[in-house]
Design a protein around this motif. Structure first.
Motif, PDB file in Angstrom:
ATOM      1  N   PRO A  15      23.872  36.346 -54.814  1.00  0.00           N
ATOM      2  CA  PRO A  15      23.375  36.265 -53.434  1.00  0.00           C
ATOM      3  C   PRO A  15      24.075  35.166 -52.629  1.00  0.00           C
ATOM      4  O   PRO A  15      24.352  35.348 -51.439  1.00  0.00           O
ATOM      5  CB  PRO A  15      21.885  35.969 -53.612  1.00  0.00           C
ATOM      6  N   LEU A  16      24.392  34.047 -53.274  1.00  0.00           N
ATOM      7  CA  LEU A  16      25.106  32.963 -52.582  1.00  0.00           C
ATOM      8  C   LEU A  16      26.505  33.414 -52.170  1.00  0.00           C
ATOM      9  O   LEU A  16      26.940  33.166 -51.042  1.00  0.00           O
ATOM     10  CB  LEU A  16      25.173  31.723 -53.472  1.00  0.00           C
ATOM     11  N   GLN A  17      27.210  34.099 -53.056  1.00  0.00           N
ATOM     12  CA  GLN A  17      28.545  34.601 -52.709  1.00  0.00           C
ATOM     13  C   GLN A  17      28.458  35.625 -51.580  1.00  0.00           C
ATOM     14  O   GLN A  17      29.317  35.653 -50.700  1.00  0.00           O
ATOM     15  CB  GLN A  17      29.219  35.200 -53.932  1.00  0.00           C
ATOM     16  N   CYS A  18      27.424  36.452 -51.597  1.00  0.00           N
ATOM     17  CA  CYS A  18      27.231  37.409 -50.505  1.00  0.00           C
ATOM     18  C   CYS A  18      27.017  36.688 -49.175  1.00  0.00           C
ATOM     19  O   CYS A  18      27.546  37.100 -48.147  1.00  0.00           O
ATOM     20  CB  CYS A  18      26.047  38.321 -50.800  1.00  0.00           C
ATOM     21  N   CYS A  19      26.250  35.611 -49.205  1.00  0.00           N
ATOM     22  CA  CYS A  19      26.046  34.807 -48.000  1.00  0.00           C
ATOM     23  C   CYS A  19      27.377  34.278 -47.489  1.00  0.00           C
ATOM     24  O   CYS A  19      27.675  34.342 -46.299  1.00  0.00           O
ATOM     25  CB  CYS A  19      25.094  33.653 -48.300  1.00  0.00           C
ATOM     26  N   ILE A  20      28.198  33.769 -48.393  1.00  0.00           N
ATOM     27  CA  ILE A  20      29.498  33.213 -48.016  1.00  0.00           C
ATOM     28  C   ILE A  20      30.383  34.289 -47.385  1.00  0.00           C
ATOM     29  O   ILE A  20      31.006  34.063 -46.343  1.00  0.00           O
ATOM     30  CB  ILE A  20      30.187  32.579 -49.243  1.00  0.00           C
ATOM     31  N   LEU A  21      30.421  35.471 -47.979  1.00  0.00           N
ATOM     32  CA  LEU A  21      31.233  36.560 -47.426  1.00  0.00           C
ATOM     33  C   LEU A  21      30.724  36.989 -46.053  1.00  0.00           C
ATOM     34  O   LEU A  21      31.516  37.241 -45.143  1.00  0.00           O
ATOM     35  CB  LEU A  21      31.244  37.753 -48.377  1.00  0.00           C
ATOM     36  N   THR A  22      29.417  37.052 -45.896  1.00  0.00           N
ATOM     37  CA  THR A  22      28.841  37.427 -44.607  1.00  0.00           C
ATOM     38  C   THR A  22      29.181  36.398 -43.540  1.00  0.00           C
ATOM     39  O   THR A  22      29.557  36.755 -42.415  1.00  0.00           O
ATOM     40  CB  THR A  22      27.314  37.591 -44.729  1.00  0.00           C
ATOM     41  N   LEU A  23      29.060  35.123 -43.881  1.00  0.00           N
ATOM     42  CA  LEU A  23      29.425  34.065 -42.928  1.00  0.00           C
ATOM     43  C   LEU A  23      30.904  34.145 -42.571  1.00  0.00           C
ATOM     44  O   LEU A  23      31.284  33.964 -41.412  1.00  0.00           O
ATOM     45  CB  LEU A  23      29.097  32.685 -43.503  1.00  0.00           C
ATOM     46  N   GLY A  24      31.745  34.422 -43.563  1.00  0.00           N
ATOM     47  CA  GLY A  24      33.180  34.538 -43.300  1.00  0.00           C
ATOM     48  C   GLY A  24      33.507  35.678 -42.366  1.00  0.00           C
ATOM     49  O   GLY A  24      34.374  35.559 -41.498  1.00  0.00           O
ATOM     50  N   LYS A  25      32.814  36.783 -42.518  1.00  0.00           N
ATOM     51  CA  LYS A  25      33.047  37.931 -41.637  1.00  0.00           C
ATOM     52  C   LYS A  25      32.634  37.620 -40.197  1.00  0.00           C
ATOM     53  O   LYS A  25      33.223  38.137 -39.254  1.00  0.00           O
ATOM     54  CB  LYS A  25      32.304  39.157 -42.162  1.00  0.00           C
ATOM     55  N   LYS A  26      31.637  36.750 -40.033  1.00  0.00           N
ATOM     56  CA  LYS A  26      31.183  36.356 -38.697  1.00  0.00           C
ATOM     57  C   LYS A  26      32.082  35.300 -38.071  1.00  0.00           C
ATOM     58  O   LYS A  26      32.141  35.174 -36.861  1.00  0.00           O
ATOM     59  CB  LYS A  26      29.768  35.775 -38.764  1.00  0.00           C
ATOM     60  N   ASN A  27      32.760  34.496 -38.915  1.00  0.00           N
ATOM     61  CA  ASN A  27      33.497  33.320 -38.434  1.00  0.00           C
ATOM     62  C   ASN A  27      35.000  33.435 -38.640  1.00  0.00           C
ATOM     63  O   ASN A  27      35.656  32.464 -39.012  1.00  0.00           O
ATOM     64  CB  ASN A  27      32.972  32.061 -39.145  1.00  0.00           C
ATOM     65  N   ASP A  28      35.549  34.598 -38.396  1.00  0.00           N
ATOM     66  CA  ASP A  28      37.004  34.813 -38.513  1.00  0.00           C
ATOM     67  C   ASP A  28      37.553  34.401 -39.871  1.00  0.00           C
ATOM     68  O   ASP A  28      38.667  33.892 -39.964  1.00  0.00           O
ATOM     69  CB  ASP A  28      37.760  34.076 -37.403  1.00  0.00           C
ATOM     70  N   GLY A  29      36.764  34.582 -40.932  1.00  0.00           N
ATOM     71  CA  GLY A  29      37.236  34.319 -42.280  1.00  0.00           C
ATOM     72  C   GLY A  29      37.103  32.895 -42.765  1.00  0.00           C
ATOM     73  O   GLY A  29      37.401  32.605 -43.914  1.00  0.00           O
ATOM     74  N   ILE A  30      36.636  31.994 -41.923  1.00  0.00           N
ATOM     75  CA  ILE A  30      36.499  30.586 -42.301  1.00  0.00           C
ATOM     76  C   ILE A  30      35.038  30.294 -42.641  1.00  0.00           C
ATOM     77  O   ILE A  30      34.144  30.603 -41.860  1.00  0.00           O
ATOM     78  CB  ILE A  30      36.942  29.644 -41.166  1.00  0.00           C
ATOM     79  N   VAL A  31      34.820  29.687 -43.809  1.00  0.00           N
ATOM     80  CA  VAL A  31      33.467  29.316 -44.210  1.00  0.00           C
ATOM     81  C   VAL A  31      33.490  27.862 -44.677  1.00  0.00           C
ATOM     82  O   VAL A  31      34.199  27.518 -45.618  1.00  0.00           O
ATOM     83  CB  VAL A  31      32.939  30.206 -45.356  1.00  0.00           C
ATOM     84  N   LEU A  32      32.738  27.035 -43.999  1.00  0.00           N
ATOM     85  CA  LEU A  32      32.612  25.632 -44.384  1.00  0.00           C
ATOM     86  C   LEU A  32      31.350  25.451 -45.221  1.00  0.00           C
ATOM     87  O   LEU A  32      30.358  26.161 -45.023  1.00  0.00           O
ATOM     88  CB  LEU A  32      32.544  24.733 -43.153  1.00  0.00           C
ATOM     89  N   ALA A  33      31.394  24.495 -46.120  1.00  0.00           N
ATOM     90  CA  ALA A  33      30.242  24.245 -46.994  1.00  0.00           C
ATOM     91  C   ALA A  33      28.990  23.960 -46.184  1.00  0.00           C
ATOM     92  O   ALA A  33      27.908  24.447 -46.503  1.00  0.00           O
ATOM     93  CB  ALA A  33      30.555  23.085 -47.941  1.00  0.00           C
ATOM     94  N   ARG A  34      29.119  23.208 -45.100  1.00  0.00           N
ATOM     95  CA  ARG A  34      27.930  22.870 -44.310  1.00  0.00           C
ATOM     96  C   ARG A  34      27.293  24.105 -43.689  1.00  0.00           C
ATOM     97  O   ARG A  34      26.085  24.175 -43.543  1.00  0.00           O
ATOM     98  CB  ARG A  34      28.257  21.832 -43.256  1.00  0.00           C
ATOM     99  N   ASP A  35      28.107  25.107 -43.343  1.00  0.00           N
ATOM    100  CA  ASP A  35      27.550  26.341 -42.779  1.00  0.00           C
ATOM    101  C   ASP A  35      26.718  27.087 -43.821  1.00  0.00           C
ATOM    102  O   ASP A  35      25.679  27.655 -43.504  1.00  0.00           O
ATOM    103  CB  ASP A  35      28.663  27.242 -42.254  1.00  0.00           C
TER     104      ASP A  35
END
Length: 105
Positions: A15-35
């Motif tokens: 589920p955590l990895q899914c969250c990261i992928l979803t955030l990346g799709k929303k943020n042009d592929g960039i995911v920061l730990a704080r997000d």
């Protein structure tokens, strides 16, 4: 917690990895730990994270609890590393960048 991609046995995504992928799709592929800490763990920033440098601390650790903050931070780091190892992302300062065409979920 927001609605993220659904993990399945075929992709072996947590589920955590899914969250990261979803955030990346929303943020042009960039995911920061704080997000991830804000979205997945529900940590409340004590400053507006959008106006700070990528590595700036935006949480009050004593409000969250040092142990909880450290555990969550380690889990995010490990999830980032697993996605990098699978070839779905590359490391950047304070996070990852998803690799187009390699992301599942």
């Amino acid at each position: 917690m927001a609605n993220f991609c659904t993990p399945n046995k075929r992709d072996n995504l947590s589920p955590l990895q899914c969250c990261i992928l979803t955030l990346g799709k929303k943020n042009d592929g960039i995911v920061l730990a704080r997000d991830v800490l804000i979205e997945y763990y529900g940590f409340v920033p004590n400053r507006d994270p959008s106006c700070l440098n990528a590595g700036a601390l935006v949480f009050n650790k004593s409000d969250i609890g040092f142990s909880r903050y450290n555990s969550a931070s380690v889990a995010v780091c490990k999830a980032f590393n697993r996605l990098v190892k699978r070839g779905m992302a590359r490391k950047i300062y304070s996070g990852i960048e998803l690799i187009p065409g390699k992301v599942v979920g």
